[in-house]
Motif scaffolding. Structure first.
Motif, mmCIF file in Angstrom:
data_model
loop_
_atom_site.group_PDB
_atom_site.id
_atom_site.type_symbol
_atom_site.label_atom_id
_atom_site.label_comp_id
_atom_site.label_asym_id
_atom_site.label_seq_id
_atom_site.Cartn_x
_atom_site.Cartn_y
_atom_site.Cartn_z
ATOM 1 N N ALA A 46 43.137 45.396 38.133
ATOM 2 C CA ALA A 46 42.470 44.132 37.851
ATOM 3 C C ALA A 46 43.518 43.071 37.559
ATOM 4 N N ILE A 47 43.083 41.841 37.498
ATOM 5 C CA ILE A 47 43.945 40.742 37.080
ATOM 6 C C ILE A 47 43.211 40.002 35.978
ATOM 7 N N ILE A 76 40.158 30.675 43.156
ATOM 8 C CA ILE A 76 41.351 31.498 42.969
ATOM 9 C C ILE A 76 42.408 31.117 43.996
ATOM 10 N N ASP A 77 43.602 30.768 43.511
ATOM 11 C CA ASP A 77 44.753 30.511 44.365
ATOM 12 C C ASP A 77 45.670 31.724 44.230
ATOM 13 N N TRP A 78 45.512 32.681 45.131
ATOM 14 C CA TRP A 78 46.248 33.936 45.059
ATOM 15 C C TRP A 78 47.752 33.718 45.152
ATOM 16 N N LYS A 79 48.171 32.794 46.000
ATOM 17 C CA LYS A 79 49.602 32.554 46.212
ATOM 18 C C LYS A 79 50.252 31.964 44.957
ATOM 19 N N ALA A 80 49.588 31.001 44.325
ATOM 20 C CA ALA A 80 50.127 30.369 43.120
ATOM 21 C C ALA A 80 49.799 31.166 41.854
ATOM 22 N N ARG A 81 48.973 32.183 41.991
ATOM 23 C CA ARG A 81 48.524 32.996 40.853
ATOM 24 C C ARG A 81 47.893 32.136 39.766
ATOM 25 N N GLN A 82 46.931 31.327 40.191
ATOM 26 C CA GLN A 82 46.198 30.474 39.271
ATOM 27 C C GLN A 82 44.718 30.500 39.609
ATOM 28 N N VAL A 83 43.918 30.200 38.591
ATOM 29 C CA VAL A 83 42.474 30.126 38.748
ATOM 30 C C VAL A 83 42.014 28.800 38.177
ATOM 31 N N ARG A 84 41.062 28.158 38.852
ATOM 32 C CA ARG A 84 40.476 26.926 38.324
ATOM 33 C C ARG A 84 39.013 27.197 38.017
ATOM 34 N N TRP A 123 48.417 34.912 34.204
ATOM 35 C CA TRP A 123 47.965 35.810 35.282
ATOM 36 C C TRP A 123 48.594 37.158 34.988
ATOM 37 N N CYS A 124 47.825 38.130 34.553
ATOM 38 C CA CYS A 124 48.375 39.405 34.099
ATOM 39 C C CYS A 124 47.736 40.581 34.826
ATOM 40 N N MET A 129 47.822 46.099 48.399
ATOM 41 C CA MET A 129 46.673 45.833 49.218
ATOM 42 C C MET A 129 45.736 44.890 48.465
ATOM 43 N N VAL A 130 45.196 43.913 49.151
ATOM 44 C CA VAL A 130 44.242 42.969 48.568
ATOM 45 C C VAL A 130 42.872 43.274 49.152
ATOM 46 N N THR A 131 41.899 43.403 48.280
ATOM 47 C CA THR A 131 40.539 43.674 48.733
ATOM 48 C C THR A 131 39.609 42.596 48.209
#
Length: 66
Positions: free
Chosen positions: A54-55, A26-34, A44-45, A1-3
């Motif tokens: 958490a991530i 945050i690019d949730w699909k690519a699992r990257q943050v700018r 991304w852990c 679930m994403v909140t």
């Protein structure tokens, strides 16, 4: 679930010269943050912090130095 993200009560969010989480893209699909400076995360852990999921995102050391 994403909140939705939790409110940011960190010292960084309270300091005028710092960046809080709302300034990161945050690019949730690519699992990257700018970051606001344009650097892209290198890790991304999934983790647990204080009993909550958490991530943790990693950036290269050089990205945070100006």
């Amino acid at each position: 679930m994403v909140t939705s993200l939790l409110a940011d009560n960190s010292p960084q969010a309270r300091a005028a010269e710092s960046f809080d989480e709302s300034t990161f893209w945050i690019d949730w699909k690519a699992r990257q943050v700018r970051c606001p400076e344009g650097s892209t995360s290198s890790g991304w852990c999934p983790a647990t912090r204080h009993g909550r999921d958490a991530i943790v995102m990693d950036f290269a050391c050089a990205d945070g130095r100006t």
